[in-house]
Each structure stands twice: as C-alpha cells, then as structure tokens.
Write a protein that holds these residues in place. Structure first.
Motif, short mmCIF file in Angstrom:
data_model
loop_
_atom_site.label_atom_id
_atom_site.label_comp_id
_atom_site.label_asym_id
_atom_site.label_seq_id
_atom_site.Cartn_x
_atom_site.Cartn_y
_atom_site.Cartn_z
N ASP A 1 0.65 -1.03 0.02
CA ASP A 1 0.11 -0.11 -0.20
C ASP A 1 0.77 1.30 -0.03
N VAL A 2 2.30 1.07 -0.30
CA VAL A 2 3.07 2.38 -0.52
C VAL A 2 3.46 2.34 -1.92
N GLN A 3 3.17 3.49 -2.48
CA GLN A 3 3.47 3.24 -3.99
C GLN A 3 4.84 4.00 -4.19
N SER A 4 5.91 3.22 -5.18
CA SER A 4 7.17 3.91 -4.95
C SER A 4 7.17 5.11 -5.53
N SER A 5 5.98 5.58 -6.31
CA SER A 5 6.05 7.10 -6.74
C SER A 5 5.54 8.01 -5.41
N GLY A 6 5.07 7.53 -4.55
CA GLY A 6 4.45 8.36 -3.58
C GLY A 6 5.19 9.23 -2.83
N SER A 7 4.94 10.15 -2.17
CA SER A 7 5.64 11.24 -1.61
C SER A 7 6.41 10.72 -0.21
N GLN A 8 5.72 9.53 0.27
CA GLN A 8 6.14 9.05 1.44
C GLN A 8 6.99 7.86 1.53
N TYR A 9 6.99 7.31 0.04
CA TYR A 9 7.70 6.33 -0.12
C TYR A 9 9.02 6.15 0.46
N GLU A 10 9.89 7.00 0.32
CA GLU A 10 11.45 7.06 0.66
C GLU A 10 11.44 7.16 2.10
N ALA A 11 10.71 8.02 2.84
CA ALA A 11 10.64 8.06 4.43
C ALA A 11 10.28 6.71 4.76
N ILE A 12 9.29 6.24 4.22
CA ILE A 12 8.83 4.52 4.75
C ILE A 12 10.01 3.74 4.62
N ASN A 13 10.48 3.78 3.15
CA ASN A 13 11.48 2.97 2.85
C ASN A 13 12.85 3.14 4.16
N LYS A 14 13.35 4.32 4.30
CA LYS A 14 14.32 4.70 5.24
C LYS A 14 14.02 4.05 6.57
N VAL A 15 12.82 4.30 7.16
CA VAL A 15 12.74 4.05 8.72
C VAL A 15 12.64 2.67 8.52
N SER A 16 12.16 1.73 7.64
CA SER A 16 12.01 0.41 7.52
C SER A 16 13.33 -0.09 7.25
N THR A 17 14.19 0.29 6.36
CA THR A 17 15.54 -0.04 6.23
C THR A 17 16.43 -0.05 7.41
N ALA A 18 16.37 0.98 8.19
CA ALA A 18 16.86 1.15 9.54
C ALA A 18 16.54 0.14 10.58
N GLY A 19 15.55 -0.52 10.40
CA GLY A 19 14.98 -1.50 11.43
C GLY A 19 14.39 -0.97 12.36
N ILE A 20 13.64 0.67 12.11
CA ILE A 20 13.21 1.31 13.14
C ILE A 20 11.45 1.04 13.05
N ALA A 21 11.00 1.06 11.84
CA ALA A 21 9.56 0.70 11.60
C ALA A 21 9.36 -0.43 10.81
N ASN A 22 8.48 -1.12 10.91
CA ASN A 22 7.94 -2.17 10.16
C ASN A 22 6.57 -2.44 9.57
N GLY A 23 6.16 -3.08 8.89
CA GLY A 23 4.80 -3.13 8.40
C GLY A 23 4.01 -4.16 9.10
N TYR A 24 2.81 -4.49 8.73
CA TYR A 24 2.01 -5.57 9.32
C TYR A 24 2.38 -6.62 8.52
N ASP A 25 1.76 -7.97 9.26
CA ASP A 25 1.96 -9.16 8.71
C ASP A 25 1.36 -9.34 7.54
N ASP A 26 0.22 -8.56 6.92
CA ASP A 26 -0.53 -8.78 5.64
C ASP A 26 0.33 -7.80 4.53
N GLY A 27 1.51 -7.26 5.00
CA GLY A 27 2.35 -6.93 3.68
C GLY A 27 2.26 -5.34 3.72
N THR A 28 1.20 -4.91 4.54
CA THR A 28 0.90 -3.62 4.40
C THR A 28 1.71 -2.51 5.36
N TYR A 29 1.94 -1.14 5.21
CA TYR A 29 2.38 -0.47 6.18
C TYR A 29 1.33 0.46 6.72
#
Ligand SMILES: [Zn+2]
Length: 455
Positions: A148-176
């Motif tokens: 549910d996070v499009q790679s063209s969306g404005s929040q993609y980069e920030a969500i990717n960064k917090v996920s990559t850093a191991g700070i945030a994660n998504g839900y078990d169903d693959g959504t953020y």
C-alpha cells in the motif's frame, strides 16, 4: 465497587508521590504493554515520555502532532523552552511550542502547505516516517516494499528509510498503512529504536541459499525487472543471500544492501571450505585423440580452465594438475592433488571411437577407489548437469578403473565430454560457447555434490 475506589485512591496517592520525585523521574505506569516494557521504560527513564496525570500511559491513544514533536525533541535533547514559533496556530504558551520550533529549525518537521502545523491533529504513520527519518538522519534505502505504499508516492522514501533502518515495520499482511494514526506505543517504539540499536527490528527474511556475483558490476533494483529503479550495485565476488526467486530475478541481500538482481549474473557458492583438483587430461607429448581438427589435450585444458573460473567464483579453491601444455604422468596426477590438500578430483577428457556414429557424454568412477560411494555420487551429479548443459546423448555413469581414478583416497571421477570422432559432438567440442556450457555443467555438478556432502 469498594475495591475499585481503593485502586483509584492508591493511584492518586502514587501520583502524589510522583510529583515530588526529581524532574523527569516517573514511576512505572500500570498499563504499559508487557511486550514493549523494555523500550517504553527506556524512554520513561530518560524523561522522553511521560504519562498522564492519572498515572496512565494510555498505550493505544493516538499521538498528536504536538506530542510527536515533543517526544522527538526530548529524545534528541532539543531546546524545549516555550517560545514563539513560525506556525500561526502554535502559541508561545502551549506546552509543545519550544520543541515544535526547535524541530522546525532542525528540519525535522515541516508544516502544511498553508503554513500551519495543526498541533492537535493526529499524526499518521506516513508523516511519522518522515519525522523519524529526519530526526535520526536516515539515508540508507533498500528494496523493502509494502503493497500500500507506491514507489512514486511522496512518503515512499521516508517509509523505506525507517524500514531499512529497522526502526519501523509493516503489518503481517504486507501493508504499512501510511494513513493510519500512530499510537503512543507505536511511536514510543520508533523513538526507542532510533535511539538504541538493540531495539531495532530485523527486516531479515529466510535465506534460501547463498550465491556469488559473477559479473564486474551487477545492478541491484527495487523490484524484479529492469524497469525498477536501481538501488545499488554489487561487484564481482560479492556473496549474497537469496530470499526469494521470481522468474529470472532473485530477491537478495548483503549486510548493507537489499534488492533484486538477475539470476544469470550470479552463481551458487559452496558451503564450507572446499578444495577441488581439476585434471585436464593428457598434455605435452601426450596429445590424446586427434580428429576433426581437434586435439584432445587442448579441449580438456580449455574446459578445465573454465571450470576453474566457475568454481573459484563460487568460493571453491581449485588446484589444477596442469594449467598449460605440460606432460604429467598418470600416476602423478591424483597424488599431486592429494598432496596439495584437494578433497575431490575430477579429470576431464574427450572421447574418440572408430565408429563416427558413437556420440554422447559419460562419466566414470571406480569401485576400486577407497571412496566408492562419494565417487559414484560425484559422477552422477556431474553427468546429470553436464548432459543438460551440453545437450549431448546421455551415455550414463560407468564403473571403469581408469588409472587416475582408481585406488584413490579422495572421491574421484573422470568425465568424457563427447566424441571428437562424431560430427555433432565435435562441433560442440570445438566451440568456445559449448566449452563454456560444458564447464558450467561440470562446475554445477561439483557444487551439487558439495551441497550433498554438506548435508
Ligand atoms: Zn583422454
């Protein structure tokens, strides 16, 4: 009923005590989720989060934008003195004004396009990702994706960064769920993980196998095709962990980079330390069979060198009994391998026969070897993989006591690639394309054997 009133009374008494403790010290709240007690108490101990005056932590309450600025401001030690802000709706006397202004000055928060901050609005998980990525200066991105996070969306980069850093994660169903409000517990976890690596969550997935990069520079992409953006590159020899295969694409990672690469530019690695001896048959004064303009010793050496490259790319140490046109007596070949620490021996030859219709590939082991079972298994793996790679007739695995593979102390096998006396086989044996295919086939068979041994 009476009991409940007693609790309330006790709670008030506790709160009464709390206010006399040194600033920033608050006794534990009674409603902190047990699962996250460590992280939340880490923040409480540092005065970064505080409960409500009634002694509650209120874990499922949503976080407002002013609370978010305050908590991150305390975490980073920003100036929290109440003062005027750049935002019209945030008054100097509001509790969060100092942190909002400081966070703004640090580039951690931005207002809305109309210039307001809307301090009483709840913060979404997407907005929070932006705030956290700025607060903790996160730069690294990877191939973490959420449906549910499009790679063209404005929040993609920030969500990717917090996920990559191991700070945030998504839900078990693959959504953020970027538009969902963030709760006090969720936000506390993000801040605690930002401050302390030991709280970070692993984005690690199961490792199916390890492979190695076999091209000088291999592009790593954010998805399984060349239409996805490039997130980085691997250089030749990089060992990568494979998590998923989608068609010709592999989802892979190293310690620092995660993404998709094309399978063809990678090879399997052998587990453990392996030393193989590759024996190019004949050499020097002994040319082997000569037909159709082909000289056996030359084919054998050429294929052997290619096998060496494939195996070395896969992390196997290779000993060559000869790497040039030298004559080596048969009896010296296997002992040379053993004396140099080889654990396995593969001799490469090309066949010839008086009847030009004889054709195909065959692999030999000897039941006189001290390592019959392993030798036969090695021969079977090589034969399977070589026939598939070369598309030659499968003449099977045979027990013949050739001198270089009998009475040996290490598993040993002898490969006959094809017949120089057969037109179709000879064409392949003379072609560098097919020699390379043969080498890949032999190399894959050897790795199959090593994997089988490793079990
Ligand atoms: Zn030969």
């Amino acid at each position: 009923m009476l009991k409940n009133w007693l609790y309330v009374g006790f709670g008030l008494l506790l709160f009464g005590l709390v206010v006399f403790l040194p600033q920033g010290k608050v006794l534990a709240f009674h409603d902190v989720p047990e699962k996250y007690e460590t992280e939340i108490h880490y923040l409480i101990d540092r005065g970064i989060i505080q409960g409500y005056p009634n002694g509650n932590f209120a874990p499922t309450d949503v976080v407002t934008r002013e609370q978010a600025a305050t908590m991150v401001g305390r975490a980073l030690g920003l100036d929290g003195r109440q003062r005027n802000t750049v935002f019209p709706g945030v008054d100097a006397d509001s509790f969060a004004s100092g942190y909002i202004q400081s966070a703004y000055e640090e580039g951690i928060i931005t207002g809305y396009t109309d210039g307001t901050y809307k301090p009483k609005e709840t913060m979404t998980r997407g907005e929070m990702a932006y705030l956290i990525s700025k607060a903790f200066s996160l730069h690294e991105i990877s191939a973490v994706t959420y449906e549910d996070v499009q790679s063209s969306g404005s929040q993609y980069e920030a969500i990717n960064k917090v996920s990559t850093a191991g700070i945030a994660n998504g839900y078990d169903d693959g959504t953020y769920r970027p538009d969902a409000s963030i709760t006090r517990t969720e936000y506390s976890l993000l801040v605690a993980r930002g401050l302390n690596d030991s709280f970070k969550v692993s984005q690690e997935e199961d490792v199916l196998e390890t492979r190695v990069v076999t091209t000088d520079v291999l592009n790593v992409r954010s998805g399984p095709s060349t239409s996805y953006s490039r997130v980085g590159q691997f250089v030749r020899g990089t060992v990568i962990e494979v998590h998923q295969q989608q068609g010709d694409w592999l989802k892979v990672s190293t310690g620092s980079l995660k993404g998709y690469v094309h399978k063809d530019y990678t090879a399997r690695t052998a587990s453990g330390s392996r030393v193989i001896a590759i024996d190019a048959g004949h050499g020097g004064k002994d040319g082997g069979a000569e037909f159709n303009g082909l000289v056996e010793k030359e084919i054998n050496l050429n294929v052997a060198k290619r096998v060496r490259n494939y195996l070395e790319n896969s992390g196997v140490k290779v000993i060559m009994t000869r790497s040039d046109d030298t004559f080596i007596p048969l009896d010296d070949r296997n002992s040379y391998a053993v004396n140099n620490g080889a654990d396995t021996f593969v001799s490469i030859h090309s066949n010839a026969f008086s009847d030009p219709s004889a054709n195909g590939t065959e692999t030999f082991y000897s039941s006189q070897s001290q390592r019959v079972t392993d030798s036969k298994q090695l021969a079977l793996f090589i034969q399977d993989s070589l026939v598939e790679a070369l598309g030659t007739k499968d003449r099977g695995v045979k027990d013949v006591p050739y001198r270089v593979i009998r009475s040996t102390s290490i598993p040993s096998t002898l490969v006959e690639l094809g017949f120089t006396t057969n037109d179709s086989d000879a064409e392949k044996l003379g072609s560098s394309y097919w020699r390379d295919r043969a080498a890949k086939g032999i190399s894959d068979g050897i790795i199959d054997y090593y994997e089988w041994k490793g079990k």
